[in-house]
Design an enzyme around this catalytic site. Structure first.
Site, PDB file in Angstrom:
ATOM      1  N   TYR A 268      -8.157 -25.674  52.963  1.00 32.67           N
ATOM      2  CA  TYR A 268      -7.223 -24.956  53.882  1.00 32.67           C
ATOM      3  C   TYR A 268      -7.830 -24.262  54.923  1.00 32.67           C
ATOM      4  O   TYR A 268      -8.810 -24.834  55.541  1.00 32.67           O
ATOM      5  CB  TYR A 268      -6.414 -23.835  52.804  1.00 32.67           C
ATOM      6  CG  TYR A 268      -5.387 -22.886  53.409  1.00 32.67           C
ATOM      7  CD1 TYR A 268      -4.273 -23.739  53.939  1.00 32.67           C
ATOM      8  CD2 TYR A 268      -5.424 -21.692  53.430  1.00 32.67           C
ATOM      9  CE1 TYR A 268      -3.219 -22.792  54.271  1.00 32.67           C
ATOM     10  CE2 TYR A 268      -4.468 -20.885  53.843  1.00 32.67           C
ATOM     11  CZ  TYR A 268      -3.530 -21.372  54.447  1.00 32.67           C
ATOM     12  OH  TYR A 268      -2.462 -20.706  54.848  1.00 32.67           O
TER      13      TYR A 268
ATOM     14  N   LYS B  97      -1.005 -26.650  52.612  1.00 29.09           N
ATOM     15  CA  LYS B  97      -0.167 -25.617  52.109  1.00 29.09           C
ATOM     16  C   LYS B  97       0.496 -25.938  50.894  1.00 29.09           C
ATOM     17  O   LYS B  97       0.745 -24.999  49.795  1.00 29.09           O
ATOM     18  CB  LYS B  97       1.245 -25.492  53.003  1.00 29.09           C
ATOM     19  CG  LYS B  97       0.839 -24.838  54.454  1.00 29.09           C
ATOM     20  CD  LYS B  97       0.777 -23.421  54.483  1.00 29.09           C
ATOM     21  CE  LYS B  97       0.165 -22.904  55.669  1.00 29.09           C
ATOM     22  NZ  LYS B  97      -0.025 -21.413  55.894  1.00 29.09           N
TER      23      LYS B  97
HETATM   24  O1  LIG Z   1      -2.236 -21.737  57.935  1.00 26.30           O
HETATM   25  C1  LIG Z   1      -2.652 -20.584  57.927  1.00 26.30           C
HETATM   26  O2  LIG Z   1      -3.853 -20.277  57.908  1.00 26.30           O
HETATM   27  C2  LIG Z   1      -1.619 -19.389  58.210  1.00 26.30           C
HETATM   28  C3  LIG Z   1      -0.645 -19.572  58.999  1.00 26.30           C
HETATM   29  O3  LIG Z   1       0.364 -20.388  58.455  1.00 26.30           O
HETATM   30  C4  LIG Z   1      -0.990 -19.977  60.502  1.00 26.30           C
HETATM   31  O4  LIG Z   1      -0.163 -20.851  61.023  1.00 26.30           O
HETATM   32  O5  LIG Z   1      -2.043 -19.777  61.092  1.00 26.30           O
HETATM   33 MN   LIG Z   2       1.554 -21.558  59.733  1.00 26.50          MN
END
Ligand SMILES: O=C(O)C[C@H](O)C(=O)O
Ligand SMILES: [Mn+2]
Ligand SMILES: NC(=O)c1ccc[n+]([C@@H]2O[C@H](COP(=O)([O-])OP(=O)(O)OC[C@H]3O[C@@H](n4cnc5c(N)ncnc54)[C@H](O)[C@@H]3O)[C@@H](O)[C@H]2O)c1
Length: 542
Positions: A92, A165
Site C-alpha cells: 500500500y 485499497k
Molecule cells: O492512499 C492513501 O495512502 C491515503 C489516501 O487515500 C490518499 O489518497 O492519500
Molecule cells: Mn486516496
C-alpha cells in the site's frame, strides 16, 4: 478451454499451489502438474518471507508479494496476517505510488480488475460482468485516477490503488477477497508523460470532462446497482471537481463511500480526539487550520465541524473555529475560485487588519494562531521551522498532522516537528513513521491514513447490510479508536498502531454495524452487530 488442473492453478481464489494434497491433486486433475512435495501454508509462507527478505528494494518486494497475490489469495493474506505492519507500506502507501508511476513498464497481469473505458459506455455492463466472472461481488473500489494520492493524474495506471485499497480491506477487516472487484474508469488522462509514452496502456486521449463524464458515472453506478445490488461502492482518488459532486448525488440513495472525503475525515477526527486525550484539552477550544482545502482537506473540516456540533456548538459558533488555506492563501468569502465545499467555511476580510497580506502560511499562522494544523496540500516541506515554531508559540501542545502522501509530498517530517517544538507537538502522518527518540523519550507517531478506518467502516456497513452509510455511522467509526492508546505514557501516539489494525478494524466494524441497526438502516434479519461481524470475517486458511 484450460485443462481442469490448470484452471485450478490459474484461479487465485482457489489455488493452493504446493499445498494441494495428493487427494486434491487427484480430484482436480493436478497430478503431474506440481512438484511432489506437499507443503503446509506455514511452510509456503516461510519460504516466501525468506525470499521477500532477500530482495533489495521495496518495489521488488512489492513485486514478489503481488505475484503471490495474483496466484494465490489465501497465501497472500496469510502472509499479510503475519506481517501486517511490515507489509502495509509495501503493498500500500507509499510504495504503491512507485508502482503506479511504473505501471506500464512493469505490467504483467490485469489483477482481476474491471477496466471500463469512457469510449464505450455501452459496454459497462458486459465489462463488469466479465470481470466478476460469476462471483458474488459485495465490494467495489473504483478510481478514475484523476488525483492519485498527491501525485496527480495517472490514467489507467491508477488501477493499482483500487487493488491496493481492497487488499487492505481484506487484511484489516476480513472481507472475502473473492467478493471484491477493483474497477478502473479510464476517462483519459491529462498526464502528458503518459500520453506521450509508447508503453501507456490506457486511452491516449485528454481526460473527458463535464456532462459526458458525469453521464458515464451515472451509467456505471446504475450498472453496479443492477448487477451487484448488495455491494458497497467505494470511490477513491477522484479529482477535486468530481469527488464531492458524485458523493453528494449518491450518498442518500445507495450504499457508497468516498474514502478521500469521508475516510480521511474520520481518521483525522479520531487523531485529533486522540490528541485531546493526551493534552487534556477540549475540542471546542481548538482553532483549526486546514492547509490544502481540497477533497481531503474539506472532508476533514466537515468531520471536525460535525463533531463540534455534536459537542453542543451552534453552526455559527462551530464555523468560527475554522481557517481554510489553499493556493490563494487564507480563503475569504470574496476569494476567486472557491469550491462549493469551501464556501461555507470562508472568513471575512474585515476580521483582519492585514487581510490582503494573508497569502502565505507563515503570515496566516501569525494572524490566526491555530492550535490544530492539518496538511493535505501536496506541498512538501510547507510546515517549515518558522511556521511550526510560530504555531508552537501560542499553544502548549500544538496538534500538527502533515497528511499529504506519499512520503515525498509530506508537509513535514515527524522528527523535525518534534525538534522544532521541543517534543510538544502531537503528530500524525499520512505514511508510517518509525518510533523517534527525542531528549530521552521514545515518541510513537500515529498514522492518520484512511486505511486505518475505511476497512472497518465498509465491513461494518456490509455486515449490517446497511442501506446507506450516513454521518452517524461515520461518527461511530471516529469514536471507535478512542481508549486504545494509553494517553499517560510519555511519547504516546494520537492513534493506535498499524500492528493492531485487524483488532481495531473489528471494533470499528461492530460500532458502524450497531449504528446502522440502531437507526433502522440495517437488513431485516440483522439485530446483533457483534454476531454479524464475527460471522462474516473471512480467514486466510486452506
Ligand atoms: O492512499 C492513501 O495512502 C491515503 C489516501 O487515500 C490518499 O489518497 O492519500
Ligand atoms: Mn486516496
Ligand atoms: N492521510 C490520508 O489518509 C490522506 C487521505 C486523502 C488524501 N491525502 C493526501 O492529501 C493530499 C491532497 O489530496 P486531495 O485528494 O485532497 O487532493 P485535492 O487536489 O483535492 O486537494 C489538494 C488541495 O491542495 C491545494 N493546494 C495546492 N497547492 C497549494 C499550496 N501551495 N498551498 C495551499 N494549498 C495548495 C489545491 O488547490 C487543492 O485544493 C494528497 O497528498 C493525498 O495523498 C491523505
Amino acid at each position: 478451454m484450460l485443462r481442469k488442473g490448470m484452471q485450478m492453478l490459474n484461479d487465485p481464489f482457489k489455488n493452493k499451489g504446493t499445498a494441494f494434497t495428493i487427494e486434491e491433486r487427484k480430484k482436480y486433475g493436478l497430478l503431474g502438474l506440481l512438484p511432489s512435495c506437499v507443503r503446509t501454508i506455514e511452510e509456503q509462507a516461510d519460504e516466501i518471507y525468506r525470499l521477500y527478505q532477500s530482495k533489495n528494494s521495496r518495489i521488488e518486494q512489492r513485486h514478489l508479494l503481488m505475484e503471490v497475490f495474483n496466484t494465490n489469495r489465501t497465501l497472500f493474506f496469510y502472509l499479510m496476517e503475519k506481517h501486517i505492519a511490515e507489509f502495509m507500506p509495501v503493498v500500500y502507501d507509499p510504495v504503491i505510488a512507485e508502482a503506479i508511476e511504473q505501471y506500464n513498464e512493469r505490467y504483467i497481469k490485469p489483477q482481476d480488475a474491471a477496466y471500463l473505458s469512457i469510449e464505450h459506455p455501452d459496454l459497462i455492463k458486459e465489462e463488469l460482468t466479465d470481470a466478476a466472472d460469476g462471483r458474488d461481488i459485495r465490494l467495489i473500489v473504483v478510481t478514475d485516477a484523476e488525483g492519485i494520492l498527491g501525485i496527480g493524474d495517472w490514467g489507467v495506471n491508477g488501477v493499482d490503488i483500487s487493488v491496493g485499497k481492497l487488499m487492505v480491506y481484506t487484511a484489516a477487516a476480513g472481507i472475502d477477497p473473492s467478493q471484491v472487484l477493483p474497477v478502473s474508469i479510464d476517462a483519459g488522462t491529462n498526464n502528458e508523460k503518459l500520453l506521450k509514452s509508447a508503453n501507456y496502456l490506457g486511452n491516449r486521449i485528454k481526460r473527458v470532462e463535464g456532462q459526458p463524464y458525469f453521464d458515464f458515472i451515472d451509467k456505471f453506478v446504475d450498472a453496479v446497482e443492477g448487477l451487484f445490488p448488495k455491494s458497497l461502492l467505494h470511490f477513491e482518488d477522484f479529482g477535486r471537481g468530481t469527488a464531492a459532486r458524485i458523493l453528494d448525488k449518491y450518498q442518500d440513495k445507495i450504499l457508497t463511500f468516498n474514502d478521500d472525503i469521508q475516510g480521511t475525515g474520520i481518521i483525522a477526527l479520531a487523531g485529533v480526539l486522540g490528541a485531546m486525550n493526551i493534552s487534556k484539552e477540549k475540542l471546542t477550544d481548538q482553532t483549526f487550520l486546514t492547509f490544502g482545502a481540497g477533497t481531503a482537506g474539506m472532508g476533514i473540516a466537515k468531520m471536525l465541524y460535525d463533531e463540534l456540533i455534536r459537542q453542543g456548538l451552534t453552526p455559527e459558533e462551530a464555523k468560527k473555529h475554522f481557517y481554510l488555506v489553499d493556493k490563494q492563501g487564507l480563503l475569504f468569502d470574496d476569494t476567486p475560485g472557491l469550491t462549493p465545499k469551501q464556501k461555507p467555511f470562508t472568513r471575512q476580510r474585515s476580521e483582519f487588519a492585514n487581510a490582503d497580506e494573508l497569502t502565505n502560511l507563515l503570515a496566516i499562522v501569525k494572524a490566526v494562531h491555530p492550535t490544530v494544523m492539518i496538511g493535505t496540500s501536496t506541498q512538501p516541506g510547507s510546515f517549515d521551522e518558522a511556521v511550526v515554531k510560530e504555531v508552537a508559540a501560542h499553544t502548549p501542545r500544538p496538534v500538527i498532522f502533515p497528511l499529504s502522501n506519499p512520503t515525498k509530498l509530506a508537509e513535514a517530517k515527524a522528527a523535525d516537528l518534534l525538534k522544532w517544538t521541543d517534543g510538544k507537538a502531537l503528530i500524525a502522518t499520512g505514511i508510517p513513521v518509525k518510533d523517534i527518540e527525542y531528549n530521552g523519550t521514545v515518541y510513537q507517531i500515529g498514522q492518520a491514513n484512511n486505511a486505518l478506518i475505511y476497512p472497518g467502516v465498509g465491513f461494518g456497513a456490509l455486515a449490517a447490510e446497511a442501506k446507506v452509510l450516513n454521518d452517524n455511522m461515520l461518527a461511530a467509526a471516529a469514536h471507535a479508536l478512542s481508549g486504545l492508546v494509553d494517553p499517560e505514557k510519555p511519547g504516546a501516539a494520537v492513534l493506535p498502531p498499524v500492528s493492531k489494525l485487524t483488532e481495531f478494524s473489528k471494533r470499528v466494524a461492530e460500532l458502524v454495524a450497531e449504528s446502522a441497526i440502531d437507526q433502522g438502516l440495517a437488513g431485516d434479519e440483522i439485530t446483533d452487530a457483534k454476531k454479524v461481524v464475527e460471522e462474516k470475517i473471512w480467514k486466510p486458511r486452506y
